[in-house]
Design a protein around this motif. Structure first.
Motif, PDB file in Angstrom:
ATOM      1  N   ASN A 126       0.802  -1.216   0.000  1.00  0.00           N
ATOM      2  CA  ASN A 126       0.000   0.000   0.000  1.00  0.00           C
ATOM      3  C   ASN A 126       0.837   1.269   0.000  1.00  0.00           C
ATOM      4  OD1 ASN A 126      -2.472  -1.398   0.062  1.00  0.00           O
ATOM      5  ND2 ASN A 126      -2.233  -1.741   2.274  1.00  0.00           N
ATOM      6  N   SER A 127       2.104   1.178  -0.307  1.00  0.00           N
ATOM      7  CA  SER A 127       2.965   2.352  -0.345  1.00  0.00           C
ATOM      8  C   SER A 127       3.616   2.458  -1.721  1.00  0.00           C
ATOM      9  CB  SER A 127       4.041   2.254   0.746  1.00  0.00           C
ATOM     10  OG  SER A 127       4.893   1.158   0.486  1.00  0.00           O
ATOM     11  N   ILE A 128       4.430   3.483  -1.903  1.00  0.00           N
ATOM     12  CA  ILE A 128       5.157   3.620  -3.159  1.00  0.00           C
ATOM     13  C   ILE A 128       6.641   3.738  -2.852  1.00  0.00           C
ATOM     14  CG2 ILE A 128       3.227   4.804  -4.267  1.00  0.00           C
ATOM     15  CD1 ILE A 128       4.927   7.384  -4.061  1.00  0.00           C
ATOM     16  N   GLY A 129       7.457   3.476  -3.890  1.00  0.00           N
ATOM     17  CA  GLY A 129       8.893   3.681  -3.786  1.00  0.00           C
ATOM     18  C   GLY A 129       9.310   4.787  -4.738  1.00  0.00           C
ATOM     19  N   LEU A 130      10.324   5.530  -4.359  1.00  0.00           N
ATOM     20  CA  LEU A 130      10.793   6.633  -5.182  1.00  0.00           C
ATOM     21  C   LEU A 130      12.312   6.571  -5.281  1.00  0.00           C
ATOM     22  CD1 LEU A 130      10.183   9.314  -6.688  1.00  0.00           C
ATOM     23  CD2 LEU A 130      10.533  10.477  -4.499  1.00  0.00           C
ATOM     24  N   ILE A 201       9.121   5.849 -10.095  1.00  0.00           N
ATOM     25  CA  ILE A 201       8.098   5.664  -9.067  1.00  0.00           C
ATOM     26  C   ILE A 201       7.526   4.260  -9.164  1.00  0.00           C
ATOM     27  CG2 ILE A 201       5.907   6.501  -8.145  1.00  0.00           C
ATOM     28  CD1 ILE A 201       6.579   9.220  -9.281  1.00  0.00           C
ATOM     29  N   ASP A 202       7.757   3.475  -8.124  1.00  0.00           N
ATOM     30  CA  ASP A 202       7.244   2.111  -8.013  1.00  0.00           C
ATOM     31  C   ASP A 202       5.860   2.202  -7.387  1.00  0.00           C
ATOM     32  OD1 ASP A 202       6.726  -0.513  -7.529  1.00  0.00           O
ATOM     33  OD2 ASP A 202       8.478  -0.887  -6.270  1.00  0.00           O
ATOM     34  N   MET A 203       4.821   2.022  -8.208  1.00  0.00           N
ATOM     35  CA  MET A 203       3.459   2.309  -7.758  1.00  0.00           C
ATOM     36  C   MET A 203       2.805   1.155  -7.020  1.00  0.00           C
ATOM     37  SD  MET A 203       2.680   5.394  -8.470  1.00  0.00           S
ATOM     38  CE  MET A 203       0.898   5.319  -8.294  1.00  0.00           C
ATOM     39  N   PHE A 206       2.552  -6.801  -6.573  1.00  0.00           N
ATOM     40  CA  PHE A 206       1.730  -7.966  -6.296  1.00  0.00           C
ATOM     41  C   PHE A 206       2.657  -9.171  -6.274  1.00  0.00           C
ATOM     42  CE2 PHE A 206      -0.860  -4.856  -8.528  1.00  0.00           C
ATOM     43  CZ  PHE A 206      -1.931  -4.710  -7.666  1.00  0.00           C
ATOM     44  N   GLY A 207       3.029  -9.582  -5.073  1.00  0.00           N
ATOM     45  CA  GLY A 207       4.020 -10.636  -4.968  1.00  0.00           C
ATOM     46  C   GLY A 207       5.358 -10.121  -5.480  1.00  0.00           C
ATOM     47  N   ASP A 208       5.902 -10.795  -6.492  1.00  0.00           N
ATOM     48  CA  ASP A 208       7.169 -10.376  -7.081  1.00  0.00           C
ATOM     49  C   ASP A 208       6.978  -9.519  -8.326  1.00  0.00           C
ATOM     50  OD1 ASP A 208       8.687 -11.657  -5.174  1.00  0.00           O
ATOM     51  OD2 ASP A 208       8.762 -13.544  -6.282  1.00  0.00           O
ATOM     52  N   ASN A 209       5.735  -9.180  -8.675  1.00  0.00           N
ATOM     53  CA  ASN A 209       5.457  -8.361  -9.855  1.00  0.00           C
ATOM     54  C   ASN A 209       5.421  -6.884  -9.485  1.00  0.00           C
ATOM     55  OD1 ASN A 209       5.135 -10.646 -11.546  1.00  0.00           O
ATOM     56  ND2 ASN A 209       3.074 -10.930 -10.724  1.00  0.00           N
ATOM     57  N   VAL A 210       6.003  -6.060 -10.339  1.00  0.00           N
ATOM     58  CA  VAL A 210       6.117  -4.627 -10.068  1.00  0.00           C
ATOM     59  C   VAL A 210       5.518  -3.834 -11.225  1.00  0.00           C
ATOM     60  CG1 VAL A 210       7.719  -2.717  -9.670  1.00  0.00           C
ATOM     61  CG2 VAL A 210       8.192  -4.961  -8.684  1.00  0.00           C
ATOM     62  N   THR A 211       4.784  -2.780 -10.915  1.00  0.00           N
ATOM     63  CA  THR A 211       4.253  -1.840 -11.900  1.00  0.00           C
ATOM     64  C   THR A 211       4.659  -0.428 -11.479  1.00  0.00           C
ATOM     65  OG1 THR A 211       2.327  -3.250 -12.289  1.00  0.00           O
ATOM     66  CG2 THR A 211       2.194  -0.977 -13.056  1.00  0.00           C
ATOM     67  N   GLY A 212       5.107   0.362 -12.425  1.00  0.00           N
ATOM     68  CA  GLY A 212       5.495   1.727 -12.085  1.00  0.00           C
ATOM     69  C   GLY A 212       5.726   2.570 -13.310  1.00  0.00           C
TER      70      GLY A 212
END
Length: 257
Positions: A126-130, A201-203, A206-212
Motif C-alpha cells: 500500500n505504499s510507493i517507492g521513489l 516511481i514504483d506504484m 503484487f508478490g514479485d510483480n512490479v508496476t510503475g
C-alpha cells in the motif's frame, strides 16, 4: 499539446509523491533489511515521438548502500522512433495520410548504464517507492527511407521512396506506405551520445510483480544532422532534448540482508 500533456503528468507525479511522503520513515527503516534486483520492460512516449514512442528493457541490481538506502546499478536498452518537431500528418484526396517533406524515419537504439539512488522504498503493497536515476550511453541512429504510395488512384499507385523534389504533385500521393516497407534497405547509420535523468516511481507490487513509471528528460547529440525532413524544407536538429514517460512492468527478486 505535448507540453500541456507532460505538465499534467508532472503534476500527477508530484501529487502522488506528496500523498505518500509520510511513509518515508517506515520505508527507510525497512530498506535496511530488504533489498531486491529488478528486471522489467515497458513502453515509452516523449516530446519527440507519437503516443507510442518506443520500447524499453531495464534492470536494476543493488551494488552499495547510501545510509540505510540502497544504490543500484541501472542498465537499460531503449528502442525509440525520433520525430522532427515540424512533422504533421497531411490528408490525401482519398482520406489516407502522409507526412509532407519527410524523407526518413529516424530510429535510435540507446544502451544505457548508470546508477539508481533510492529516496525511499516501498513498505508493503500500500505504499510507493521513489528513486532517482542518472544514466548515459551511446546512441545508434538509423535513418530509414520514408516510402509513399504515388499515383492517380489507389489501384494505379506505386510504392516509392518519397522525394519532395520529384513528387511535387501532392494530388498523386495516395498515402504513406508501411513503416516496414523496404525494411533497412539504403538505411544510414548516425552514431551519437545521450544522457538522461529521471524519477522512478514504483506504484504497486503484487508478490514479485512490479508496476510503475519513470518520468525524466533525455539529452542526445549525434555526429551529424539526421535528415528526417528534407533539408530544403527545414533544418534538422543535431541535438535533441526531450521529456519522456515510461510505463513498465517487471519482476523483482528479494533477499534478506
Amino acid at each position: 499539446m505535448r507540453k500541456s500533456y507532460f505538465k499534467i503528468l508532472l503534476l500527477v507525479c508530484l501529487g502522488t509523491i506528496s500523498a505518500f511522503s509520510q511513509r518515508k520513515t517506515e520505508a527507510t527503516e525497512e530498506s535496511a533489511l530488504d533489498d531486491s534486483k529488478f528486471l522489467g520492460y515497458g513502453v515509452t512516449t516523449n516530446t519527440h515521438s507519437g503516443l507510442l514512442g518506443g520500447l524499453v528493457f531495464r534492470s536494476s541490481t543493488p551494488v552499495s548502500q547510501r545510509g540505510n538506502l540502497p544504490v543500484h546499478r541501472y542498465i537499460a536498452l531503449e528502442l525509440v522512433n525520433v520525430k522532427h518537431p515540424k512533422e504533421y500528418q497531411n490528408p490525401t484526396a482519398i482520406g489516407s495520410k502522409f507526412i509532407y517533406g519527410k524523407t526518413n524515419y529516424f530510429f535510435v537504439i540507446r544502451p544505457e548504464y548508470g546508477r539508481e539512488w533510492y529516496l525511499f522504498k516501498k513498505n508493503g503493497d500500500n505504499s510507493i517507492g521513489l528513486s532517482g536515476v542518472l544514466a548515459a550511453g551511446p546512441s545508434l541512429g538509423i535513418e530509414k527511407p520514408y516510402y509513399i504510395k504515388y499515383g492517380r488512384a489507389r489501384e494505379q499507385s506505386v510504392v516509392t521512396v518519397y522525394d519532395p523534389d520529384i513528387h511535387t504533385d501532392l494530388s498523386q500521393i495516395t498515402g504513406a506506405a508501411s513503416i516496414w516497407q523496404g525494411f533497412l534497405n539504403n538505411a544510414k547509420l548516425n552514431p551519437g551520445l545521450h544522457v538522461k535523468a529521471a524519477l522512478n516511481i514504483d506504484m504497486s507490487t503484487f508478490g514479485d510483480n512490479v508496476t510503475g513509471f519513470e518520468l525524466g528528460t533525455t539529452l542526445e547529440f549525434f555526429g551529424r544532422r539526421p535528415e528526417i525532413i528534407s533539408s530544403k524544407l527545414s533544418t534538422n536538429p543535431q541535438a535533441f532534448a526531450s521529456a519522456y514517460l515510461t510505463l513498465y512492468l517487471g519482476s523483482k527478486k528479494s533477499k534478506k540482508k
